[in-house]
Each structure stands twice: as C-alpha cells, then as structure tokens.
Write a protein that holds these residues in place. Structure first.
Motif, mmCIF file in Angstrom:
data_model
loop_
_atom_site.group_PDB
_atom_site.id
_atom_site.type_symbol
_atom_site.label_atom_id
_atom_site.label_comp_id
_atom_site.label_asym_id
_atom_site.label_seq_id
_atom_site.Cartn_x
_atom_site.Cartn_y
_atom_site.Cartn_z
ATOM 1 N N SER A 106 3.878 -41.677 91.055
ATOM 2 C CA SER A 106 4.916 -40.955 89.905
ATOM 3 C C SER A 106 4.653 -39.541 90.241
ATOM 4 O O SER A 106 3.952 -39.174 91.269
ATOM 5 N N LYS B 287 3.737 -37.319 88.499
ATOM 6 C CA LYS B 287 2.497 -36.922 88.013
ATOM 7 C C LYS B 287 1.103 -37.295 88.828
ATOM 8 O O LYS B 287 -0.099 -37.125 88.407
ATOM 9 N N VAL C 70 -2.616 -45.399 84.963
ATOM 10 C CA VAL C 70 -1.998 -44.196 84.334
ATOM 11 C C VAL C 70 -3.033 -44.052 82.844
ATOM 12 O O VAL C 70 -2.886 -45.243 82.187
ATOM 13 N N SER D 120 -3.967 -42.265 79.300
ATOM 14 C CA SER D 120 -3.007 -41.573 78.167
ATOM 15 C C SER D 120 -3.400 -40.162 78.210
ATOM 16 O O SER D 120 -2.499 -39.311 77.906
ATOM 17 N N ASP E 94 -3.162 -38.007 80.629
ATOM 18 C CA ASP E 94 -2.131 -37.561 81.559
ATOM 19 C C ASP E 94 -0.771 -37.424 81.113
ATOM 20 O O ASP E 94 0.184 -37.074 81.918
ATOM 21 N N ARG E 95 -0.490 -37.658 79.937
ATOM 22 C CA ARG E 95 0.929 -37.612 79.328
ATOM 23 C C ARG E 95 0.779 -37.123 78.292
ATOM 24 O O ARG E 95 -0.150 -37.196 77.238
ATOM 25 N N ASN F 61 13.680 -38.753 84.456
ATOM 26 C CA ASN F 61 12.527 -38.564 83.718
ATOM 27 C C ASN F 61 12.803 -38.480 82.193
ATOM 28 O O ASN F 61 12.311 -37.753 81.496
ATOM 29 N N LYS G 42 12.205 -39.626 78.610
ATOM 30 C CA LYS G 42 10.924 -39.523 77.744
ATOM 31 C C LYS G 42 11.172 -40.942 76.917
ATOM 32 O O LYS G 42 12.262 -41.145 76.287
ATOM 33 N N ILE H 23 5.740 -44.095 81.501
ATOM 34 C CA ILE H 23 5.151 -43.346 82.721
ATOM 35 C C ILE H 23 6.059 -42.138 83.155
ATOM 36 O O ILE H 23 5.333 -41.267 83.563
ATOM 37 N N GLY H 24 7.242 -42.271 83.312
ATOM 38 C CA GLY H 24 8.314 -41.232 83.758
ATOM 39 C C GLY H 24 8.727 -41.651 85.105
ATOM 40 O O GLY H 24 8.698 -42.440 85.804
#
Length: 973
Positions: free
Chosen positions: A184, A186, A221, A223, A225-226, A934, A936, A961-962
């Motif tokens: 991703s 991110k 992934v 939590s 980090d979002r 991206n 949301k 995730i994005g």
C-alpha cells in the motif's frame, strides 16, 4: 495452448448468454461447436445453454485483477454479498482467521456451494461447509462459473443460493512463471507472490499432466496506521447529532489498574507509582488514564500460503481414461489484538467480583500488604463474611498482547474414470472418489489461569515464617496447597507491578486443534435417448455418496472457561448421505414461426441423510427463442440444505443475553389470564408473589440471566424455493452489434424452515401464555432463594431450530461488447444487481426483519464496469466497482424511534487499473493500482451495527486499507 483455452471460454460465454470476460474476449476466432457441460446441468450438449442465470470469469480476468486469492476478484461481482470471513474481518475470530469465503445473494456462506470441476471441495471452517478460497491457486484456474438460484437437484445440499464452480486449466503445455510484489502507499499490506505452472500433453491431448506450485505472503495492516481507526472511539445516540462520535473513547481497563472504593469513586496510578484520580478520556484538561486499544489491533491479518496443485489424464484407450486432481495448501495466519482486559468478577464470579483485602489464616486476620492504605481504608465487607473486599479492573499488559498463530493445512485428492460407451447411441460416463481434509493447529497467548490468579491475589506477609526459610518479610499465598504447587503472590496495583515469577504462575497459553474430513464417491452417465423433430432428448443420471466429519478441541482451561474467556467445549460430529439424481432436456420446437427454438429441462434428486432422513430437490426450466437473437429463460426450483455439524452437534456454550423481559413481572396472586396461570405454576414465582404482593425483580435479577447455546440433533433440512426469469439478447444479425450481449434476469428466492438459534424472548412468550412447548429451556431460581430473587430467571437456553424464514428478490443486468476501436481492440462489460427486497423472520408469525439496503447485508445497488484495451503488445484494463448507499439496521434504529432507512452512509466507488506490456512474445510485464483514487471507507464506528472491530467500518464490504500498487513479471516458456 493458452489462446485455445481462452477461445473455448469465449465461445461458451457468448452462446450461454453470460457475462463476457474482459481479457478472454481478445480472442474471437470462432471454433467449431463443441459438446460441453455447463454449471447447472450434467447433460453435455451443443451450445451449453443454461436456463439459469450464469456469469463467467476467466483466467484472463484473474490475471488482470492481480488477485492473490480468488475472493479478492469475486467480491467485485455484484451477485456476491459480504463474506462472513475474510482477511480484513477475522482478526478477532477464535478460529479460522484469514479464511476466504463467498456468499451468493447475501444468503450465507452455508447456502453457497463451492465446487472444483463440478465436484465438492472440503470445507475450510470446522463444523461448516464453507470452502476456503485461499487453498485454490488462482493461476491454476481456467474459469469460474457463477450460477445464481437453487441448484440442489443437480449438485445436492447447500446450493440454495447458487453455485460457484471453479474450473481448472487442462491440456496446458509449457511453463509459466509469475513473480509479483506490491504494497500500500502507507508501506504496509505488503504482497509477495511467486508461482510456477508446468504442463505437458500429447498431440491429441488424451494424455496430459499439469503441476502448479505457488507461494504468497500478505502483510499485516494495523489499526494505528490508519487515521480512521488509530484511536478508540464510539458512537452514541444524540437527538441533535443522531449518532455522535466520541473520540477518543478509551477503555477503562488500563494497564495500571482501576480500583473502586466504597463511595463509588475510583483511582489509578501514574507512571511514577503515585495514586491519581481516574479520568478515562482526560476530560477537563486532565491526563487520560484509559487505554487505547487501537494501538494493538489489526485491520488485515498477515497470511502466508504454500500451494501445490496437480491434475492429469491418462488414456486407457480411445474411449476410456483415468483422471486425477490433487491439492495441498499450507496457510499460516497470525492474529494480534490488545492485552486482555480483566475484571475481578471473572475471578470471583460467585460474589460479584469482590476480592478479599484481608483473610483469616489459621483463625488470625491477615491483610494483603499489596493493597494500598487508600483503598484498604475505603472499602467495606460486601459479601457478608466480615472481611473487607475490593473490586478492580486491569489490562494485563505484562502477559502481553493477545492473539494466535494458526497453521492450517488442506489436502484433497480426487481420481476417477471417464469415457464413452455405446448403448444404441454414444453415452458419456464418469465415476470418481475423493478425499479431503483440513486441519488447523492454533496456539494462543494473552490469557490467564483464573484459579491460579485467585490463589495469587489471596496473599499475606509471612510474619510466622510458615515457609521455614527465615524470611518473615516475604509475601506468600494464603492457600498451602497452592503454595506447594508453585503459587506466587501477584501485585495488580500500578504499571508493571506483576513480577515475572507471578506472571509465569498465572499465564495460560491456549491451544485449539480442529479437523474437517470429507469423503466422496459418485458416478453419472449422460447422453441422448432418441430424436424428436426439434432435436435429440438428452438425459443424465447418477449417484453420490458423501461422508462429512468435523472436530474442534481447545485446551482444558479454555474448555472449562477458566482462562477468563468464553468456555469453548469440544465439538465433534459426523454424517453421511446417499443420493440419486436424474435430469432430462427436451427440445420441443425448432425453426417454427415465432419459435426459433423451444427447450424444456427438469432435474430431480432424492437423498437419504444419516441425520435428517430423506430429502427431495427438483427444478424445471425452459428456454424460448422467438428469433435467433433473443432467448427467454426461466426456472423454478426446490432446493434443500441439510444442517451442518455445528448446527447439529455444538455442545452447550454459555452466554449472558441482554434485553430480556420477564413476562411474569408484575403478575399477582390472581388474574393475568393464561400468562398469569403459567407464571404462578412456578414455585419460585409464587413465593415471590406471596412475599411482595406481585412478582418483583431487582436489578441483580435482571442482569443475572444466563443461558446456553447448543446444537440440535433433531433438526430438519431447510427448503428453498427459487424462481428466475430472464432474457438474453445477442444481436448477431445487426452488424454493429454482432459482438454485443445483454442479459436481464429476475430472481426470487424464499427459504422456509431456516435454521436459526431460537430467540430467548420467543421462548418466554411461548412458555407463559403460549402452548408451553418451550418451557423446558427455561430455569427459574427456586423458592428457597428468598423473596428478593425467588423465581427470577436463571437460565434460558437456546437451541438451533427450524423456526425461521429468509427471502430475497431482485434483478441482475449484464451487458458486454468486444470490437475494434482505433488501432486496437476494446472489451467492455457491465454487471449490475438491484436488490429489491431481502428479509428474515426468526419465528413463525414474527415481523419481518428487512435487510435489503442495510450495511451489514448488502446495498440495494451494486455494479461493476470493466474496460480493457489491447493494442499490439500494450494492454490497459480498468475495473470500477460501485457500492450503493446503505443504511443502519432497522431494528437498531427502532430502539431510538427512528424509521427504517433514515440513517446510513453514502455510496462508494473503487477504481482499479492494470497496464501490461509483452516483449519477445514470452515475457509480460504488468503494473497494477488498486483503489487508485484512495477512496475512503465510510465511518461505521464502534457502537453501530456493521462495525468491524479494529477497522471502524464494515471491513468485509468496504476497503479499509486504501491505495495499493503491485508490479509483476510473467514468463511463458
């Protein structure tokens, strides 16, 4: 060879009136009409037309998606609902985390039958029938056929919503290598993939073998980090703000502990060990004392897979051959969530969680020296034993994060003989046997041994040196037996106060071992019996035998509920079924005025289960082409679903239901009709009435209701009745539209005798004022309990029963076109599903619970648009997935007097792209971008129905995730 396979798929799709494949339609050379078998029928016939709605995805679609597992691609098809288990919604699962399932028509994974080459595949979840798509290598798939509508007459139980038939590649020659990597934006959700597919075949493809090896690794992934899920939050009803989000909303179970005093106040500790007032979220400028669970939670669980698959055919002669299929998958999944939040009521359940701050040892009063003076001086005797007690909550950070590491292995082998024989005409036959098994070995951490924890909390200073070690200042456990078994006193007051020795004593690693075994045997014949003016009558008949077995066994502490978690008793069960089936296809008219073609088909199946006895399924269908370019199709079917092993044999698992209303409350010594008579018949209720004048409940009575959920070996099968009516338009006679296909299909599925856990409130109403048949699941406290809680509800059990019903209705539209545009070739496809209605009823006569258009089930509108353009060595494809607006559950809204469809989220549209470039005819470079803009996910936060814990949205339906990208290189050697 790959081009030949693709060309064959295109021919099948065009004639069948299903959705055209984007990548596959690049090859348009017409092949001679072949006799093939399509999903939904066992009769091989020219054209492979299906009277039921059928959609097809090919290997080119899979390649164009860059999908690591098949679920990622199937979820873009609007006929599929939110899966019950996926990589993004299973972090909190006690088992089967990371499994990938599919759910046709939002009717449940257990009503969607997944087949491999027309045969059943072993389940990936213990006690259920859902197949784990992780174990099917995507590079080994030739096409996937989605048949929506009842198909039990053709394939047996579980095909109530439809069938997902995965067809593997055949007659493949050469070696294909595929390497892919991505992540991703991110820098998480990393993806690594390597596959190798090799095959060889003789000149006429009568002898062939294929072998596939694959490895993939998908990263976690978290939590934190979002932005949407980095901080604990909740939603609460507000008259002006509707569902107002409170953020932060930290947990009151903190690592330093929270301790409650007699006056109702509580305190905690700071990092320096000082006592400070409790302030969960830091109101009025104070430092927050609560705990942010989102720092530890996961949105997507990391998954590693090793896959091995093989298939082959060996000709015995020109009419008979032996075939085999083999699959092995090894999956490794890791879950991670916050340290366990422990309340002292989980250790001292009998007296409401009150921990003794002092105790009698040898007749002498002893105080626990770990209890600080501030608490000791502000607590009381709460359980009547004359000793001071306290209550606490604490996050067990010293024990570490909770979670599990699961090793899941799936093995399947199928083999058989197929061929042709002459009996007046040529007939096709096939016999097969198959064996499959899924095993999961799971080790967990983060729990505590409740019995040991209790012993460790009851401690005092050894002033009399009972240990005979000349140390009169040490703190020891009060129980001598516990001391002999290694008990170490525990200090729960403050950050990091639990010693390593005490931690080892109370720590309780967990384990879970599950196994699912499937055995199959079957055979069928199909051919033509005689000719009619419109063509030959085709028939098929056969038999199947299937045995299913499942077991699930946790460690001893987990089984008994002594690790501060829910008790999970072992589950074991098995059943077998014998079935006979037959099918006929009759060409009624052909080449008549207003009847270019008219066909009739019918199928029936009769089964005998070792559990539910005899079952019957059938379907009838017809196809009418008034002109060559138009085909009208319709089916009517009765499908069945036999109960699975969990529904039959799940042992009692304790639960604590909320919102129970006791129908006896307020009943007096006289009156109340049938309800009053039934209530007074309970001795405890009558004792309460005599003491209070009317049956009276305290808050403790209302909150002290428990019960057990369990399976039911006396279940019957579910019965689903489905109707589909559709039209297929293929305007081959109109030159500009000769490569255009349009389908429109109406579906209506109603399921009776649905298997549901019996609602507890329904049982109470039945017992007190109904026919009384459910009184046996209700236990009231006896009259000896005294006036305060005599007769109050103690247990209300719930069995799985055939009391429910389910229905769904809607329309599918598809359109596709392929043709030259400029210097290249364009493929276009649209698939759209409008869900008109969907509802459940838990009991006969109950009000319908409508779910069509709700977040937890499915929006009313879902669509996907695919465009692919090929120009020489360069190709570009794009997939647009649209999820329409959706609303909160109407039952949830009703609690706040809000009407249905009054609060929800807007639509979401996701765009994926892939660019490919071929060079030297053997190499292909590809670059993909998923969720390119991206988009949301909508905020569906904690406290709202549809929330996925850790994601703050419905992570099974929306992308939490994005934007992600991947690069790959494919070589055909």
């Amino acid at each position: 060879m790959r081009e030949k396979i693709i060309s064959h798929s295109v021919r099948l799709i065009c004639v069948g009136g299903a959705v055209l494949s984007l990548g596959a339609t690049a090859q348009t050379t017409e092949a001679p009409m072949q006799t093939v078998q399509v999903t939904g029928s066992r009769i091989a016939s020219p054209g492979a037309e299906s009277p039921s709605p059928l959609q097809v995805l090919t290997s080119a679609d899979i390649a164009a998606s860059g999908a690591t597992n098949l679920q990622e691609l199937l979820m873009k098809n609007p006929t599929l609902g939110t899966p019950s288990v996926s990589r993004t919604n299973s972090n909190f699962s006690t088992s089967s985390a990371g499994v990938s399932t599919v759910d046709l028509r939002n009717l449940g994974t257990n009503r969607t039958l997944v087949l491999l080459n027309g045969r059943r595949f072993v389940a990936g979840i213990p006690g259920e029938t859902a197949v784990d798509l992780n174990v099917i290598p995507t590079d080994f798939i030739e096409r996937v056929e989605l048949l929506t509508g009842g198909a039990s007459a053709t394939y047996g139980s579980d095909a109530v919503a439809g069938v997902v038939n995965i067809i593997t590649k055949r007659n493949f020659t050469g070696l294909v290598l595929d390497v892919q990597g991505g992540q991703s934006t991110k820098h998480d959700d990393t993806k690594k993939k390597f596959t190798a597919t090799w095959g060889t075949s003789n000149a006429d493809a009568t002898n062939n073998i294929m072998v596939h090896f694959g490895y993939s690794k998908q990263g976690a992934v978290y939590s934190k980090d979002r932005a949407a899920s980095a901080i604990d939050q909740t939603s609460a009803f507000d008259e002006t703000d509707l569902f107002r989000v409170t953020k932060p909303f930290y947990s009151s179970f903190a690592p330093q502990g929270r301790f409650f005093q007699a006056d109702g106040s509580s305190f905690t500790y700071d990092r320096n060990g000082n006592i400070i007032p409790w302030n969960t979220n830091g109101t009025n400028g104070a430092t927050p004392t609560g705990f942010n669970r989102s720092d530890f939670r996961s949105i997507a669980v990391p998954t590693d897979r090793y896959l091995l698959a093989t298939t082959g055919t060996l000709a015995l002669n020109d009419k008979h051959s032996v075939f085999f299929e083999g699959n092995y998958a090894s999956t490794r999944v890791t879950t991670k969530l916050e340290p366990f939040g422990l309340g002292s009521e989980e250790i001292y359940e009998a007296n409401g969680g009150q921990v003794p701050a002092e105790m009698l040892v040898g007749g002498v009063l002893r105080r626990n020296p770990y209890v600080p003076d501030r608490l000791y001086n502000n607590i009381e005797d709460t359980d009547g034993d004359g000793l001071r007690d306290y209550y606490f909550t604490r996050r067990m950070s010293e024990v570490g994060t909770r979670g599990s590491k699961a090793n899941r292995d799936t093995f399947r082998l199928a083999t058989g003989v197929k061929g042709t024989f002459n009996l007046l005409r040529e007939w096709n036959y096939e016999t097969y046997v198959a064996y499959g098994q899924t095993k999961e070995s799971q080790s967990g951490n983060g729990q505590v041994n409740v019995l040991n924890f209790r012993n460790a909390l009851e401690a005092y200073q050894d002033v009399n040196d009972v240990n005979n070690n000349n140390n009169r200042n040490e703190i020891i456990c009060a129980d001598a037996t516990a001391r002999a078994q290694g008990c170490v006193p525990i200090n729960v007051f403050g950050f990091g106060t639990i010693s390593p020795e005490a931690l080892r004593y109370v720590n309780a690693p967990s384990s879970l071992n599950t196994a699912v075994t499937q055995k199959l045997a079957g055979g069928s014949i199909n051919g033509e019996v005689f000719d009619l003016p419109a063509g030959a009558i085709g028939v098929a008949a056969g038999f199947e035998w299937r045995g299913e077995e499942s077991s699930s066994e946790a460690d001893a502490l987990t089984q008994s509920g002594l690790n501060a978690g829910n008790a999970l008793p072992p589950t074991f069960g098995k059943f077998n079924v014998k079935e006979l089936f037959a099918e006929v296809r009759v060409p009624v008219l052909k080449d008549k005025p207003f009847v270019k073609e008219l066909n009739f088909s019918a199928a029936a199946r009769r089964g005998k289960y070792s559990t539910v006895g005899y079952t019957s399924s059938w379907n009838v269908g017809g196809e009418w082409s008034p002109i060559a370019d138009v085909r009208i199709r319709a089916t009517r079917a009765l499908s069945t679903r036999a109960p699975n092993i969990n529904e039959l044999y799940q042992p009692a698992q304790q639960t604590f239901p909320a919102d129970i209303v006791d129908p006896c409350e307020g009943i007096t010594a006289t009156g109340g009709g049938a309800r009053g008579d039934a209530c007074r018949a309970a001795p405890g209720v009558m004792a309460n009435i005599m003491a209070n004048g009317a049956f009276t409940l305290t808050q403790a009575d209302q909150q002290g209701i428990s019960g057990y959920d369990r399976g039911n070996p006396n279940l019957r099968e579910e019965k689903g009745r489905s109707t589909t009516v559709g039209v297929v338009w293929t305007p081959r006679s109109i030159a500009p539209l000769k490569n255009f296909t349009f389908t429109a299909d109406y579906f209506d599925i109603k399921i009776a005798d649905t298997l549901v856990f019996m609602p507890r409130q329904y049982a109470l109403e039945n017992c007190y004022g109904g026919d009384g048949t459910l009184c046996n699941v209700i236990t009231r406290r006896p009259e000896q309990m005294g006036a305060n809680n005599a007769g109050s509800l103690e247990y209300i059990d719930s069995l799985v029963n055939n009391t429910g019903s389910t229905a769904t209705e809607g329309v599918d539209l598809t359109a596709s076109w392929v043709g030259a545009v400029g210097p290249g070739r364009l493929n276009a496809r649209l698939a759209w599903t409008w869900l008109r209605e969907g509802y459940d009823t838990p009991t006969p006569g109950a009000e319908r619970d409508y779910w069509a258009g709700e977040i937890q089930q499915s929006p009313k509108n879902k669509a996907s648009i695919n465009l692919a353009y090929k120009w020489g060595p360069l190709g570009i494809s794009g997939t647009t997935t649209h999820i329409g607006k959706a609303y909160l559950d109407d039952q949830f809204l009703a609690q706040f007097d809000l009407p249905r469809n009054s609060v929800g989220v807007g639509s979401r549209t996701y765009q994926d792209f892939q660019v490919t470039y071929e060079f030297r005819k053997k190499w292909e470079f590809y670059l993909g971008l998923d969720n390119a803009f991206n988009t949301k996910a909508p905020p569906i936060v904690t406290g709202l129905p549809g929330n996925t814990t850790g994601a703050e949205t419905e992570a099974g339906a929306y992308d939490p995730i994005g934007r992600r990208y991947y690069l790959g290189l494919r070589a055909t050697l």
